[in-house]
Scaffold this motif. Structure first.
Motif, short mmCIF file in Angstrom:
data_model
loop_
_atom_site.label_atom_id
_atom_site.label_comp_id
_atom_site.label_asym_id
_atom_site.label_seq_id
_atom_site.Cartn_x
_atom_site.Cartn_y
_atom_site.Cartn_z
N ILE A 136 14.94 60.01 23.52
CA ILE A 136 16.19 60.40 24.25
C ILE A 136 17.32 59.14 24.02
O ILE A 136 17.05 57.88 23.69
CB ILE A 136 15.83 59.87 25.84
CG1 ILE A 136 14.60 60.86 26.26
CG2 ILE A 136 17.12 60.20 26.64
CD1 ILE A 136 13.39 60.15 26.14
N ARG A 137 18.33 59.77 23.33
CA ARG A 137 19.41 58.85 23.04
C ARG A 137 20.50 58.57 23.93
O ARG A 137 21.13 59.68 24.49
CB ARG A 137 19.94 59.40 21.48
CG ARG A 137 21.15 58.28 20.99
CD ARG A 137 21.45 58.96 19.64
NE ARG A 137 20.27 58.26 18.72
CZ ARG A 137 20.05 58.46 17.31
NH1 ARG A 137 21.15 59.20 16.83
NH2 ARG A 137 19.26 57.84 16.87
N PHE A 138 20.89 57.47 24.26
CA PHE A 138 22.47 57.25 24.80
C PHE A 138 23.31 56.74 24.13
O PHE A 138 23.04 55.45 23.21
CB PHE A 138 21.79 56.12 25.79
CG PHE A 138 20.98 56.54 27.12
CD1 PHE A 138 21.25 57.02 28.22
CD2 PHE A 138 19.70 56.94 26.86
CE1 PHE A 138 20.64 57.62 29.19
CE2 PHE A 138 18.64 56.89 27.73
CZ PHE A 138 19.19 57.53 29.00
N ASN A 139 24.52 57.42 23.82
CA ASN A 139 25.51 57.23 23.02
C ASN A 139 26.46 56.41 23.75
O ASN A 139 27.06 57.13 24.61
CB ASN A 139 25.86 58.23 22.13
CG ASN A 139 27.01 57.88 20.85
OD1 ASN A 139 27.96 57.02 21.40
ND2 ASN A 139 26.77 58.46 19.87
N ARG A 140 27.00 55.15 23.68
CA ARG A 140 28.00 54.64 24.78
C ARG A 140 29.42 55.03 24.15
O ARG A 140 30.38 54.77 25.08
CB ARG A 140 27.66 53.09 24.78
CG ARG A 140 27.70 52.32 23.60
CD ARG A 140 27.86 50.98 23.91
NE ARG A 140 28.73 50.50 24.77
CZ ARG A 140 29.83 49.87 24.27
NH1 ARG A 140 30.34 49.79 23.05
NH2 ARG A 140 30.62 49.41 25.24
N LYS A 141 29.67 55.25 22.95
CA LYS A 141 31.02 55.65 22.68
C LYS A 141 31.33 56.96 22.75
O LYS A 141 32.53 57.48 23.09
CB LYS A 141 31.09 55.29 20.87
CG LYS A 141 30.84 53.85 20.60
CD LYS A 141 31.18 53.63 19.21
CE LYS A 141 30.97 52.06 18.81
NZ LYS A 141 31.52 51.95 17.53
N VAL A 146 23.59 62.58 14.35
CA VAL A 146 23.78 61.32 13.24
C VAL A 146 24.94 60.90 12.85
O VAL A 146 25.09 59.80 13.03
CB VAL A 146 22.83 61.91 11.91
CG1 VAL A 146 22.87 60.81 11.01
CG2 VAL A 146 21.29 62.33 12.48
N ALA A 147 25.86 61.74 12.64
CA ALA A 147 27.32 61.15 12.17
C ALA A 147 28.14 60.53 13.54
O ALA A 147 28.68 59.44 13.04
CB ALA A 147 27.96 62.56 11.92
N GLU A 148 27.87 61.20 14.74
CA GLU A 148 28.45 60.37 15.84
C GLU A 148 27.71 58.99 16.20
O GLU A 148 28.13 58.14 16.78
CB GLU A 148 28.67 61.17 16.85
CG GLU A 148 27.27 61.78 17.74
CD GLU A 148 27.32 62.56 18.86
OE1 GLU A 148 26.73 62.52 19.81
OE2 GLU A 148 28.33 63.20 18.81
N SER A 149 26.69 58.97 15.56
CA SER A 149 25.68 57.68 15.91
C SER A 149 25.89 56.74 14.83
O SER A 149 25.06 55.78 14.80
CB SER A 149 24.26 58.09 16.40
OG SER A 149 24.24 59.02 17.38
N ALA A 150 26.61 56.85 13.83
CA ALA A 150 26.39 56.14 12.55
C ALA A 150 26.74 54.53 13.16
O ALA A 150 27.55 54.09 13.85
CB ALA A 150 27.73 56.39 11.80
N LEU A 206 21.68 54.00 21.62
CA LEU A 206 20.08 53.41 21.71
C LEU A 206 19.16 54.54 22.33
O LEU A 206 19.77 55.51 22.65
CB LEU A 206 19.99 52.24 23.22
CG LEU A 206 20.23 52.65 24.51
CD1 LEU A 206 18.97 53.53 25.01
CD2 LEU A 206 20.51 51.59 25.11
N ASP A 207 18.01 54.38 21.45
CA ASP A 207 16.82 55.37 21.59
C ASP A 207 15.95 54.75 22.58
O ASP A 207 15.43 53.72 22.42
CB ASP A 207 16.35 55.75 20.43
CG ASP A 207 17.34 56.79 19.55
OD1 ASP A 207 18.40 57.04 20.15
OD2 ASP A 207 16.88 57.07 18.53
N MET A 208 15.45 55.83 23.66
CA MET A 208 14.40 55.39 24.49
C MET A 208 12.90 56.33 24.20
O MET A 208 13.45 57.47 23.51
CB MET A 208 14.61 55.52 25.85
CG MET A 208 15.59 54.44 26.53
SD MET A 208 14.53 52.90 26.91
CE MET A 208 15.95 51.90 27.66
N ILE A 209 11.95 55.60 24.22
CA ILE A 209 10.71 56.42 24.06
C ILE A 209 10.63 57.65 25.08
O ILE A 209 11.04 57.15 26.18
CB ILE A 209 9.31 55.55 24.00
CG1 ILE A 209 8.45 56.23 23.24
CG2 ILE A 209 9.08 55.25 25.62
CD1 ILE A 209 8.61 56.52 21.50
N ASP A 210 9.83 58.57 25.07
CA ASP A 210 9.56 59.55 25.90
C ASP A 210 8.46 59.25 26.70
O ASP A 210 7.79 58.55 26.37
CB ASP A 210 9.21 61.04 25.23
CG ASP A 210 8.18 61.01 24.18
OD1 ASP A 210 7.08 61.55 24.76
OD2 ASP A 210 8.31 60.17 23.07
#
Length: 329
Positions: free
Chosen positions: A136-141, A287-291, A51-55
């Motif tokens: 701000i990106r939170f990658n749960r994987k 980008v690749a890890e957030s596919a 998910l991406d949050m705004i700054d």
């Protein structure tokens, strides 16, 4: 209000373990049981992977600071030009004999030009020709947090989710304005600081945003309330800038006539600022890890303008109506 954008965050050099235990936001959902889950219009992208949050600064872009800076610049340049126009003919004709008058005039003009250049650099350098937003990106994987700052080398701050320290931060000048503040730590030493989502004047919205993120990262998108949807849009359209400007003025300018005058000014300024900026682009490895999987049922729809309808597998208006009913209880 401008912390982390025009002004650096008011961050100590060190935060001890005892201070982190006392002031830090807990990740135990049992301890967050009394807090409602909500993104508080801070979410801009969402799917099963990340998910991406705004700054924090998105709300103030093109706001009062820009307008005041523009007015000061115009007055400074106009005043300096008028002074030169009035004095230079006599100076060149030799009618001004006292050297003190010349030196005073030079000092005044130097001060004016310096102030104008400082204001212009502050505004142009921070607002114009940068990025429309800094997500701000939170990658749960991968369990990583990525903070976008610029496209060049070192332009993304990355920190493991489990190693970041979060607490409720206060504004540098406006201490009553609070935000979700994250720190990259090396022992007790603060290495870097970032803020996530919108700022507020009370703690409750920050706690709601925090719980939203914790639930997503620890339990997954399926554990979030079904009536939450994406409200915020970083779209650069004039309509979206008007909506953002009106929301800004509703907070700081409650008097109707004054509010609509400034809403019009801020709309125009925001649109000019955003048109000069470019969309943020994550590095290829992020980008690749957030596919996003083609069949991802949690790939939420994104509105064309803030507060607009969303189209995804869950329906168009149903989520909006359900959420509004819940918030208005």
């Amino acid at each position: 209000m401008e912390s982390g954008f025009f002004y650096p965050f008011d961050t100590p050099d060190q935060i001890t373990a005892a201070e982190r235990r006392q002031d830090g936001l807990v990740r135990d959902l049992k301890q967050l049981g009394g807090v409602e889950v909500d993104d508080r219009a801070s979410l801009i992208h969402f799917n099963s992977t990340c998910l991406d949050m705004i700054d924090r600064s998105f709300t103030i872009r093109g706001g009062m600071s820009n307008i005041l800076a523009l007015v000061c610049t115009l007055f400074g340049l106009g005043g300096g030009g008028f002074a030169l126009r009035m004095v230079m003919p006599d100076l060149l004709a030799g009618k001004i004999e006292s050297p003190w008058i010349v030196w005073i005039m030079i000092c005044v003009l130097f001060t004016v030009v310096t102030c104008v250049l400082f204001i212009a650099k502050r505004t142009i350098g921070q607002e114009f020709f940068t990025y429309t937003h800094f997500p701000i990106r939170f990658n749960r994987k991968t369990r990583m947090i990525h903070v976008f700052r610029h496209k060049g080398s070192g332009g993304v701050l990355s920190v493991p989710w489990d190693q970041a320290y979060f607490h409720i931060g206060k504004g540098t000048l406006a201490r009553s304005l609070l935000d979700l503040r994250g720190h990259v730590m090396d022992g007790d030493k603060v290495i870097d600081t970032f803020a996530v989502g919108n700022f507020f004047s009370t703690r409750e919205p920050i706690q709601q945003i925090w719980k939203f993120i914790v639930v997503y990262m620890e339990q997954g998108p399926q554990a979030l309330p079904k009536d939450i949807h994406i409200v915020k849009s970083p779209n650069v359209s004039l309509k979206n800038q008007f909506i953002c400007a009106t929301s800004y003025c509703n907070i700081f300018l409650p008097i109707p006539l004054i509010k609509w005058v400034f809403a019009a000014l801020i709309t125009g300024m925001r649109w000019v600022v955003m048109k000069s900026c470019r969309e943020p682009v994550w590095p290829s490895e992020i980008v690749a890890e957030s596919a996003i999987a083609p069949d991802d049922i949690y790939h939420w729809g994104e509105p064309e303008f803030s507060g607009g309808p969303v189209r995804d597998a869950r329906g168009e208006w149903q989520a909006i109506q359900a959420r509004n009913r819940r918030l208005n209880k």
